[in-house]
Design an enzyme around this catalytic site. Structure first.
Site, mmCIF file in Angstrom:
data_model
loop_
_atom_site.group_PDB
_atom_site.id
_atom_site.type_symbol
_atom_site.label_atom_id
_atom_site.label_comp_id
_atom_site.label_asym_id
_atom_site.label_seq_id
_atom_site.Cartn_x
_atom_site.Cartn_y
_atom_site.Cartn_z
ATOM 1 N N LYS A 26 0.831 -1.197 0.000
ATOM 2 C CA LYS A 26 0.000 0.000 0.000
ATOM 3 C C LYS A 26 0.880 1.267 0.000
ATOM 4 C CE LYS A 26 -3.925 -2.212 2.371
ATOM 5 N NZ LYS A 26 -4.890 -2.078 3.492
ATOM 6 N N TYR A 40 -12.332 -2.285 -3.467
ATOM 7 C CA TYR A 40 -12.847 -2.332 -2.104
ATOM 8 C C TYR A 40 -14.381 -2.287 -2.063
ATOM 9 C CZ TYR A 40 -8.210 -1.848 0.086
ATOM 10 O OH TYR A 40 -6.931 -2.067 0.538
ATOM 11 N N ASN A 73 -1.895 -0.150 7.025
ATOM 12 C CA ASN A 73 -1.389 -1.460 7.455
ATOM 13 C C ASN A 73 -0.520 -2.145 6.407
ATOM 14 O OD1 ASN A 73 -3.445 -2.149 5.743
ATOM 15 N ND2 ASN A 73 -4.600 -3.363 7.213
ATOM 16 N N HIS A 128 -1.870 -5.339 1.252
ATOM 17 C CA HIS A 128 -3.161 -5.991 0.976
ATOM 18 C C HIS A 128 -2.878 -7.382 0.427
ATOM 19 C CE1 HIS A 128 -7.129 -6.883 -0.656
ATOM 20 N NE2 HIS A 128 -6.477 -7.348 -1.705
ATOM 21 N N GLU A 132 -9.332 -9.898 -8.113
ATOM 22 C CA GLU A 132 -8.361 -8.814 -7.938
ATOM 23 C C GLU A 132 -7.232 -8.891 -8.967
ATOM 24 O OE1 GLU A 132 -7.456 -9.232 -3.761
ATOM 25 O OE2 GLU A 132 -9.425 -8.472 -3.182
HETATM 26 P P1 IDP Z 1 -7.797 -7.122 5.143
HETATM 27 O O1 IDP Z 1 -7.017 -6.046 4.404
HETATM 28 O O2 IDP Z 1 -6.989 -7.679 6.285
HETATM 29 O O3 IDP Z 1 -8.378 -8.174 4.242
HETATM 30 P P2 IDP Z 1 -10.478 -5.985 5.365
HETATM 31 O O4 IDP Z 1 -11.426 -6.237 6.502
HETATM 32 O O5 IDP Z 1 -10.798 -6.566 4.027
HETATM 33 O O6 IDP Z 1 -9.019 -6.384 5.864
HETATM 34 O O7 IDP Z 1 -10.395 -4.390 5.224
HETATM 35 C C1 IDP Z 1 -9.745 -3.797 4.108
HETATM 36 C C2 IDP Z 1 -8.871 -2.663 4.597
HETATM 37 O O8 IDP Z 1 -9.692 -1.642 5.131
HETATM 38 C C3 IDP Z 1 -7.904 -3.031 5.705
HETATM 39 O O9 IDP Z 1 -6.690 -3.579 5.248
HETATM 40 C C4 IDP Z 1 -7.704 -1.726 6.416
HETATM 41 O O10 IDP Z 1 -6.606 -0.994 5.860
HETATM 42 C C5 IDP Z 1 -8.991 -0.974 6.157
HETATM 43 N N1 IDP Z 1 -9.825 -0.987 7.372
HETATM 44 C C6 IDP Z 1 -10.471 -2.033 7.926
HETATM 45 N N2 IDP Z 1 -11.128 -1.687 9.023
HETATM 46 C C7 IDP Z 1 -10.899 -0.351 9.179
HETATM 47 C C8 IDP Z 1 -11.329 0.613 10.145
HETATM 48 O O11 IDP Z 1 -12.042 0.322 11.100
HETATM 49 N N3 IDP Z 1 -10.868 1.888 9.953
HETATM 50 C C9 IDP Z 1 -10.066 2.266 8.909
HETATM 51 N N4 IDP Z 1 -9.647 1.364 7.984
HETATM 52 C C10 IDP Z 1 -10.061 0.092 8.113
#
Ligand code: IDP
Length: 148
Positions: free
Chosen positions: A9, A49, A112, A115, A126
């Protein structure tokens, strides 16, 4: 062989973690099948997304992922989808185990670092969103006989 879509990312690119992340998957024994540094459009971000469209953080998610270059990759190997998710660690870096990418480099859930597809269906979707078929290479590597 199974394929997955992984993406460093914008925070990972800005923090010079592309090489470190590629290194982890290479050393594990997975095979790189495609890669490119790219700027995601709003349209691609919203599509990628799409499952989070109704979530309160959707706008933040789209603006973050389009805020700078990402490094998109296709990796190949046995069970690569699940294993890559294990190597990434939990979504919230504060909950991710030490030794995982998010556990070692992340602090906040929004930024984080990486992805990774979470199922065969999302991997296929994807990969199709980010890559043309011609950009995914099929080739043999000499180390495969030591890995499999
Ligand atoms: P993943 O990336 O571990 O599969 P997902 O639940 O698919 O997680 O969520 C996609 C992305 O959305 C996450 O990687 C994270 O960066 C972002 N995200 C998830 N929950 C939150 C939140 O509560 N606040 C802000 N960003 C979030």
């Amino acid at each position: 062989m199974e394929k997955t879509f992984l993406m460093v990312k914008p925070d990972g690119v800005q923090r010079n973690l592309v090489g470190e992340i590629v290194n982890r998957f290479e050393r594990k024994g997975f095979k790189l099948a495609g890669a490119k540094l790219m700027q995601i459009t709003d349209e691609l971000a919203e599509n990628h997304y799409g499952e989070h469209k109704e979530r309160p953080f959707f706008g933040e998610l789209v603006s973050f992922i389009t805020s700078g270059p990402v490094f998109a990759m296709v990796w190949e190997g046995e069970n690569v989808i699940t294993t890559a998710r294990d190597m990434m660690g939990k979504t919230n870096p504060l909950e991710a185990a030490a030794g995982t990418i998010r556990g070692d480099y992340g602090i906040t859930v929004g930024k984080n670092v990486i992805h990774g597809s979470d199922s065969p269906e999302s991997a296929e979707r994807e990969i199709g969103l980010f890559f043309n078929e011609n950009d995914i290479l099929s080739y043999s590597k000499q180390d495969s006989e030591w890995i499999y």
